[in-house]
Design an enzyme around this catalytic site. Structure first.
Site, PDB file in Angstrom:
ATOM      1  N   ASP A   1       0.741  -1.193   0.029  1.00 56.27           N
ATOM      2  CA  ASP A   1      -0.208  -0.051   0.061  1.00 56.27           C
ATOM      3  C   ASP A   1       0.735   1.309  -0.100  1.00 56.27           C
ATOM      4  O   ASP A   1       2.034   1.171   0.372  1.00 56.27           O
ATOM      5  CB  ASP A   1      -0.989  -0.005   1.278  1.00 56.27           C
ATOM      6  CG  ASP A   1      -1.638   1.115   1.269  1.00 56.27           C
ATOM      7  OD1 ASP A   1      -2.635   1.418  -0.002  1.00 56.27           O
ATOM      8  OD2 ASP A   1      -2.199   1.773   2.432  1.00 56.27           O
TER       9      ASP A   1
ATOM     10  N   ASP B   1      -0.262   5.086   1.135  1.00 56.35           N
ATOM     11  CA  ASP B   1      -0.492   5.988   2.192  1.00 56.35           C
ATOM     12  C   ASP B   1      -0.576   5.211   3.583  1.00 56.35           C
ATOM     13  O   ASP B   1      -1.173   4.274   3.588  1.00 56.35           O
ATOM     14  CB  ASP B   1      -1.678   6.758   2.164  1.00 56.35           C
ATOM     15  CG  ASP B   1      -1.653   7.854   0.597  1.00 56.35           C
ATOM     16  OD1 ASP B   1      -0.645   8.600   0.913  1.00 56.35           O
ATOM     17  OD2 ASP B   1      -2.462   7.486  -0.035  1.00 56.35           O
TER      18      ASP B   1
ATOM     19  N   ASP C   1      -1.623  -0.980   5.859  1.00 59.25           N
ATOM     20  CA  ASP C   1      -1.736  -0.434   7.234  1.00 59.25           C
ATOM     21  C   ASP C   1      -3.145  -0.456   7.535  1.00 59.25           C
ATOM     22  O   ASP C   1      -3.445  -0.082   8.772  1.00 59.25           O
ATOM     23  CB  ASP C   1      -1.368   1.063   7.143  1.00 59.25           C
ATOM     24  CG  ASP C   1      -2.303   1.995   6.235  1.00 59.25           C
ATOM     25  OD1 ASP C   1      -2.843   1.497   5.314  1.00 59.25           O
ATOM     26  OD2 ASP C   1      -2.892   3.042   7.043  1.00 59.25           O
TER      27      ASP C   1
END
Length: 258
Positions: A12, A14, A208
């Site tokens: 990922d 961000d 995240d």
């Protein structure tokens, strides 16, 4: 849980590599090591606003060098999915350059006249007129596709309504739910694996968010690494009925794996 041999990586963006334009600890070093050792990798993002070229430039500004070809967005995956379904089809698109460029490059015609698909992406300025047009086209028989299910997006002033929220409005008006291509749909991960020519048993996903990155990675058969530099805190992991393969403080903890 026994560790697999990881030959390719998905990550990922961000919350894993960057936070509000600043590189997170270990991110630049991790990506550089993958590049220097020719390990296949892709950066995945549900953000459909920007083109891969735009995102490459944004990452470079933060000190992370990623090739344009190593970025896979929900817009690119959506365009690929539509091409696989109806090659050379037509679409009415609500979104920014990331989406419209991807559709155009996939051979799609953008039209308001009886399109095969209504494709909803993310934009900072959703037009009520465009949403009304989408509702009428869907009620007239166009298929409903959305790039990703995220209901809010970040801004300096606070959360903004995102694709999932607008999709819910259109669903309420039409009775038709969209097919979401982006995370957590395993099809995004499968399309990324196909792009790399990689196998799920030898690929890992770093994310995240438990509800998109990790569950999607699990459903695609990948080893999963949750990092705590973004949306998820340690105590929140226990709330979910599924678990990541590993929980790490940051991507810096993976430097010894590549």
């Amino acid at each position: 849980m026994s560790e697999r041999v990881i030959k390719s990586w998905l990550s990922d963006m961000d919350g894993v590599l960057v936070h509000e334009g600043t590189a997170l600890p270990g991110a630049a070093e991790f990506v550089k090591r993958l590049r220097d050792t020719d390990v296949p990798f892709l950066v995945l993002t549900n953000n459909s606003i920007y083109t891969a070229r735009d995102l490459r430039a944004r990452l470079a500004t933060s000190g992370i060098e990623v090739a344009e070809e190593s970025i896979w967005t929900s817009a690119l995956a959506t365009a690929q999915f539509l091409h696989d379904q109806i090659p050379g089809g037509s679409a009415y698109a609500i979104g920014e350059a990331g989406l419209t460029t991807a559709l155009y490059e996939a051979g799609y015609t953008l039209t308001e006249s009886d399109p095969d698909y209504v494709v909803l992406g993310e934009t900072r300025t959703y037009s009520f007129e465009a949403i009304t047009k989408a509702i009428r086209l869907i009620k007239g028989g166009s298929r409903f596709i959305a790039t990703n299910p995220d209901v809010t997006g970040p801004s300096q002033e606070g959360p903004l309504p995102a694709t999932g929220s607008v999709a819910a409005m259109i669903t309420a008006a039409t009775g038709r739910a969209p097919y979401f291509v982006g995370k957590p749909n395993p099809i995004l991960f499968r399309s990324a694996l196909n792009r790399l020519g990689a196998h799920s048993e030898e690929t890992a996903m770093i994310g995240d968010r438990m509800d998109t990155d990790i569950v999607g990675g699990i459903e695609a058969g990948l080893e999963t690494f949750l990092v705590l530099t973004g949306s998820t805190q340690t105590h929140e992991v226990q709330r979910y009925p599924f678990r990541p393969s590993h929980v790490l403080d940051s991507i810096a903890d993976l430097l010894d794996r590549v």
